[in-house]
Design an enzyme around this catalytic site. Structure first.
Site, PDB file in Angstrom:
ATOM      1  CB  VAL A 407      -0.953  -0.020   1.211  1.00  0.00           C
ATOM      2  CG1 VAL A 407      -1.634   1.335   1.391  1.00  0.00           C
ATOM      3  CG2 VAL A 407      -1.996  -1.121   1.055  1.00  0.00           C
ATOM      4  CG  ASP A 408       3.990   3.549   2.881  1.00  0.00           C
ATOM      5  OD1 ASP A 408       3.408   4.587   2.533  1.00  0.00           O
ATOM      6  OD2 ASP A 408       4.759   3.494   3.848  1.00  0.00           O
ATOM      7  CG  ASP A 409       6.886   1.046  -1.869  1.00  0.00           C
ATOM      8  OD1 ASP A 409       7.825   1.769  -2.219  1.00  0.00           O
ATOM      9  OD2 ASP A 409       6.927   0.319  -0.864  1.00  0.00           O
ATOM     10  NE  ARG A 514       3.319   7.289   2.643  1.00  0.00           N
ATOM     11  CZ  ARG A 514       4.343   7.360   3.517  1.00  0.00           C
ATOM     12  NH1 ARG A 514       4.886   8.510   3.809  1.00  0.00           N
ATOM     13  NH2 ARG A 514       4.813   6.262   4.071  1.00  0.00           N
TER      14      ARG A 514
END
Length: 714
Positions: A407-409, A514
């Site tokens: 998810v973050d990338d 984010r």
């Protein structure tokens, strides 16, 4: 206004009629203004560091367990006398702290597992235990509980090299791979990174390989008690229950039963479990920089293949060694290892920073980076699809890790690619003209140049897929985990080998913040069901003092930055109590030199939140949060920017020794070597934009605030 070094303010045009002159117009020598000059230096440094293929990647630094475990693996393979091992040992020795031990982050206290492994690795590579530094290490290790206190993964290395029995290691039966997904405990109920470790480790547990080394190379001198009397293992921070029917007690009973059956060579479905583990592991070699593309599974995969009888020259074994050796960085007479590589992450953040620094989105370097990033989109079903029904999409952290987009990338890549649809934040010819860059871009027809590299419809399609995937990955509590959906079975943290503190992958505030920022750029705001659930989750997880926990960066500064930016982007007002509390917490923790800093110590002791050595990366996070919170004209922001300008090195970079990235809280931390470069650039660019912002209240007070900010360029 008086001039200062290297600066001459030629003119400041202003009007008493703020309505007709809502912001100051600054005119200065091309290389005069420190703010402008600082931005230009850093963005030029980043442009010069781009790989020929279009990506950016900085060193990812971990602690010494990487070098130690590499040497221990080579000792098991009979290669501890190799030159690369001696080089890794030299690096280990240089990282020894004055008290004789080894820490897992700069300024940290002795960490017992890291210290025992470092001592063992040094002995295996020929370091005399009678040397002063070895005696100092031994004394310090014994004072901190000796080898008796090491974690479960360290015990496996000690068993592998004949120092203890596998009976002192937690049971990891391969039959675990056979449990169906509907069963509460199964392979997909644990986190992705634990999954990639547990599968090869289960093969190792089944075969229990051991190399008997010479007794003089052993570490029995580090034992306080016989291994049979060593303390029980448990996850850091997890309360030990006295309830005889607690998960903790039940898992320990199961552990004893499994060991009893293992000793008698009778465990049902053992062969089927080994076959399932083997098949699962080898399938995930495909499209990956090693199993899971991270160091621990790469090491355990080599041991597992050895147990399964694979020859040293087999394609599978060659693949594993090649990927592991690809993490080695040699520097003269020493060598160190990276835990993995971070090109997608570094490229996405660099593209965002360059955009905010005024580099046009059709600049050739930007276009090359966008093209590379777009090529990295993952289009196959990975482990996430076991619990999520969505079209494959997203990005992984590394060059290749197709089973594990995260998810973050994905959201960072989305925000980077989204800049292609926007004008540069500052305007290339507006606040920060760069004639050499403009000339390069203007040599081509801009619309045609854009289409030559990547079409906007292709970008839009990738972004739409990623958006849908992210929405499908939302947890039931409104937040997001990193690799899986609803991976929240906390009872599994009581399994004896869960002491790496990463058995599950629950929601975290920093990640949810984010995601909100990325989805807001796609037009999703308050009123959207997914956004409202995420906002509710973030309100619930705010600490009493106004801060938010940071799972993937150190720590509350990181979390507070991410959440504030996400909430504001989603449409929460700057006057909202949660935003004001978060901003006030940041302002209250600014240090005397204008910067911010926080230590990894805060994961073990949250009372230390907001305290620690000042760093450029954490200062940038705080500044970005305050600007997002509508405090861009606050003195705290001006002081933070001044700190960044004054601490910048001549080449446009910042020196940072602290670890500000988090792998596993309380267990493993990271230093991203590009963090103190692209994050400060992002902050400087955002601040520069506030100097020409016309969206605020148009009254005389604005001129006074702008004049205060203007003092930074004198």
């Amino acid at each position: 206004m008086s001039s200062s070094r290297h600066v001459r303010v030629l003119a400041v045009e202003r009007s008493d009629d703020v309505e007709s002159a809502p912001y100051l117009v600054i005119s200065a020598h091309a290389q005069g203004a420190p703010l402008r000059s600082a931005i230009l230096r850093t963005r030029q440094w980043l442009l010069s560091e781009q790989d020929a293929e279009g990506y950016w990647v900085g060193e990812l630094e971990g602690d010494t367990i990487l070098e130690s475990e590499y040497i221990l693996l080579q000792a098991y393979l009979g290669r501890a006398d190799a030159e690369i091992c001696r080089k890794a040992a030299r690096h280990l020795l240089r990282q020894q702290t004055p008290d004789g031990g080894w820490a897992i982050y700069p300024g940290g206290e002795l960490e017992i597992s890291a210290s025992v492994k470092a001592y063992f690795a040094l002995k295996l590579t020929g370091h005399d235990p009678s040397c002063e530094y070895m005696q100092r290490a031994r004394k310090s290790i014994l004072a901190h509980g000796g080898a008796d206190a090491v974690n479960s993964f360290t015990r496996f290395y000690l068993a592998l090299l004949g120092q203890i029995s596998y009976a002192e290691c937690p049971a990891v039966p391969p039959q675990f791979c056979l449990l169906p997904r509907w069963f509460p405990i199964n392979l997909y109920s644990i986190s992705a990174w634990s999954r990639t470790i547990v599968v090869p480790l289960s093969i190792m547990w089944a075969f229990q390989p051991a190399t008997q080394i010479e007794s003089r190379l052993g570490i029995r001198e580090l034992f306080l008690k016989p291994p049979q009397e060593w303390p029980e293992l448990h996850c850091p921070g997890m309360a030990r229950s006295r309830n005889p029917f607690s998960w903790d007690r039940n898992f320990r009973r199961l552990d004893r039963v499994l060991k009893f059956l293992q000793q008698r060579s009778w465990l049902p479905f053992r062969k089927r479990g080994i076959a399932a583990a083997k098949r699962w592991m080898i399938e995930r070699f495909e499209g990956s920089d090693g199993l899971g593309a991270i160091f621990p599974p790469m090491v355990w995969s080599i041991i597992a293949l050895k147990c399964l009888g694979y020859a040293d020259d087999s394609p599978e074994m060659a693949y594993c060694h090649e990927r592991l050796n690809g993490l080695i960085l040699e520097d003269g007479d020493s060598a160190r290892l990276q835990p993995c590589k971070s090109p997608v992450w570094d490229t996405a953040i660099t593209l965002r920073a360059l955009a905010d620094a005024g580099v046009p989105n059709d600049h050739p370097a930007v276009q090359q980076g966008v093209r590379w990033l777009l090529k990295q989109e993952v289009r196959r079903r990975g482990d996430w699809s076991k619990n999520v029904d969505a079209e494959p999409a997203g990005w992984c952290f590394e060059y290749a890790n197709e089973f594990y987009p995260d998810v973050d990338d994905t959201i960072m890549a989305m925000m980077a690619l989204q800049t292609q649809f926007d004008k540069p934040a500052l305007g290339a010819a507006d606040f920060l003209p760069s004639l050499e860059l403009l000339a390069e871009v203007q040599a081509e027809d801009r619309p045609d140049a854009l289409r030559k590299v990547v079409t906007l419809d292709k970008l839009a399609a990738a972004l739409a897929r990623a958006e849908n995937w992210i929405l499908a990955m939302q947890n039931r509590d409104g937040g997001w985990g990193a690799f899986d959906r609803n991976n929240t079975a906390e009872f599994l943290c009581h399994v004896p080998f869960a002491d790496h503190n990463a058995m599950i992958d629950p929601s975290s505030p920093d990640l949810a913040g984010r995601v909100l920022e990325a989805l807001a750029q796609r037009g999703r705001k308050r009123g959207d069901a997914a956004i409202d659930r995420a906002i509710a989750y973030l309100r619930e997880t705010q600490e009493a003092d106004g801060s938010w926990f940071g799972r993937w960066g150190v720590n509350y500064i990181y979390g507070t930055w991410q959440v504030i930016c996400g909430l504001i982007a989603a449409g929460v007002s700057t006057e909202d109590p949660a935003i004001l509390a978060g901003a006030n917490w940041l302002i209250a923790h600014q240090q005397a030199d204008g910067g911010w800093g926080e230590s990894c110590d805060t994961y073990a002791d949250p009372r230390l939140r907001g305290q620690g050595p000042v760093t450029a990366s954490q200062t940038a996070w705080a500044v970005l949060a305050l600007i997002a919170a509508g405090q861009g004209r606050h003195r705290a922001v001006a002081d933070g920017i001044q700190f960044l300008i004054q601490s910048q090195q001549n080449d446009g970079t910042w020196h940072e020794t602290q670890f500000t990235g988090t792998g596993f809280p309380r267990v493993f931390y990271l230093k991203y070597h590009l963090y103190p470069i692209y994050f400060p650039l992002l902050a400087l660019g955002r601040f520069a934009a506030t100097l020409k912002d016309t969206s605020g209240p148009r009254d005389r007070r604005l001129l006074g605030l702008a004049e205060e900010a203007l003092s930074l360029v004198q």
